[in-house]
Design a protein around this motif. Structure first.
Motif, PDB file in Angstrom:
ATOM      1  N   ARG A  97       8.498  34.805 130.874  1.00  0.00           N
ATOM      2  CA  ARG A  97       9.429  35.658 131.607  1.00  0.00           C
ATOM      3  C   ARG A  97      10.242  34.814 132.594  1.00  0.00           C
ATOM      4  NH1 ARG A  97       6.144  39.199 134.453  1.00  0.00           N
ATOM      5  NH2 ARG A  97       5.391  39.864 132.438  1.00  0.00           N
ATOM      6  N   ALA A  98       9.565  33.932 133.311  1.00  0.00           N
ATOM      7  CA  ALA A  98      10.259  33.080 134.282  1.00  0.00           C
ATOM      8  C   ALA A  98      11.226  32.125 133.583  1.00  0.00           C
ATOM      9  CB  ALA A  98       9.248  32.296 135.110  1.00  0.00           C
ATOM     10  N   LEU A  99      10.777  31.521 132.488  1.00  0.00           N
ATOM     11  CA  LEU A  99      11.646  30.589 131.754  1.00  0.00           C
ATOM     12  C   LEU A  99      12.831  31.300 131.120  1.00  0.00           C
ATOM     13  CD1 LEU A  99       8.967  28.318 130.066  1.00  0.00           C
ATOM     14  CD2 LEU A  99      10.620  27.644 131.825  1.00  0.00           C
ATOM     15  N   SER A 100      12.602  32.485 130.562  1.00  0.00           N
ATOM     16  CA  SER A 100      13.713  33.201 129.938  1.00  0.00           C
ATOM     17  C   SER A 100      14.719  33.660 130.987  1.00  0.00           C
ATOM     18  CB  SER A 100      13.214  34.380 129.094  1.00  0.00           C
ATOM     19  OG  SER A 100      12.575  35.342 129.899  1.00  0.00           O
ATOM     20  N   GLU A 112      18.748  30.177 120.949  1.00  0.00           N
ATOM     21  CA  GLU A 112      18.337  28.830 121.336  1.00  0.00           C
ATOM     22  C   GLU A 112      16.995  28.865 122.068  1.00  0.00           C
ATOM     23  OE1 GLU A 112      19.954  24.826 123.623  1.00  0.00           O
ATOM     24  OE2 GLU A 112      21.081  26.693 123.847  1.00  0.00           O
ATOM     25  N   PHE A 113      16.821  29.856 122.948  1.00  0.00           N
ATOM     26  CA  PHE A 113      15.556  29.994 123.664  1.00  0.00           C
ATOM     27  C   PHE A 113      14.411  30.217 122.672  1.00  0.00           C
ATOM     28  CE2 PHE A 113      12.259  32.380 125.872  1.00  0.00           C
ATOM     29  CZ  PHE A 113      12.042  31.591 126.989  1.00  0.00           C
ATOM     30  N   LEU A 114      14.628  31.102 121.721  1.00  0.00           N
ATOM     31  CA  LEU A 114      13.591  31.383 120.724  1.00  0.00           C
ATOM     32  C   LEU A 114      13.293  30.161 119.856  1.00  0.00           C
ATOM     33  CD1 LEU A 114      14.651  34.991 119.673  1.00  0.00           C
ATOM     34  CD2 LEU A 114      12.720  34.321 121.125  1.00  0.00           C
ATOM     35  N   ARG A 115      14.332  29.405 119.512  1.00  0.00           N
ATOM     36  CA  ARG A 115      14.133  28.181 118.724  1.00  0.00           C
ATOM     37  C   ARG A 115      13.301  27.173 119.501  1.00  0.00           C
ATOM     38  NH1 ARG A 115      16.146  23.453 118.921  1.00  0.00           N
ATOM     39  NH2 ARG A 115      17.924  24.022 120.213  1.00  0.00           N
ATOM     40  N   LEU A 116      13.606  27.016 120.784  1.00  0.00           N
ATOM     41  CA  LEU A 116      12.838  26.084 121.618  1.00  0.00           C
ATOM     42  C   LEU A 116      11.370  26.524 121.733  1.00  0.00           C
ATOM     43  CD1 LEU A 116      15.421  25.356 124.456  1.00  0.00           C
ATOM     44  CD2 LEU A 116      14.648  23.782 122.665  1.00  0.00           C
TER      45      LEU A 116
END
Length: 130
Positions: A97-100, A112-116
């Motif tokens: 949650r914090a990173l997203s 890109e977030f999901l790929r990472l």
């Protein structure tokens, strides 16, 4: 055992050590029953305070990743590794949650977030293409 510490990181050194040990276990570089360097030895190798290494080892012992024996020293858990608990799921959710949220603020696309995330889960996130 090779460890790379970032002394400028916001992440405490003991956390960096613990994370790298867990990554080593996940990659298979550290196998159940493998002996780890003594607290003093690893602290000397990394040129850090021995209490920092001790804190990393004790944290991983409490979480069930390591065992500490008076005679054998510190070893990777020879039995079964800790399972997925509700507490672990909550920890993952909080961190994601914090990173997203930071990704959104910085303008990162969801794809890109999901790929990472997927690359990290599949351990493709090693430095320099290791």
């Amino acid at each position: 055992m090779f460890m790379e510490l970032d002394l400028q990181s916001e992440s405490p050194i003991y956390t960096q050590i613990a994370e790298q040990l867990i990554e080593g276990i996940a990659k298979g570089d550290l196998k159940p029953g493998d002996a780890l360097p003594s607290v003093r030895s690893l602290a000397a190798d990394l040129d850090i305070n021995l209490h920092t290494v001790n804190k990393a080892y004790q944290t991983l012992k409490q979480e069930g990743f390591l065992q500490v024996h008076r005679k054998k020293g510190v070893v990777v858990q020879p039995g079964e590794m800790p399972g997925v608990t509700a507490g672990f799921k909550d920890k993952v959710q909080r961190q994601l949650r914090a990173l997203s949220a930071e990704g959104i603020v910085r303008g990162m696309a969801e794809e890109e977030f999901l790929r990472l995330c997927q690359d990290a889960f599949n351990r493709k996130n090693t430095k320099e293409g290791e």
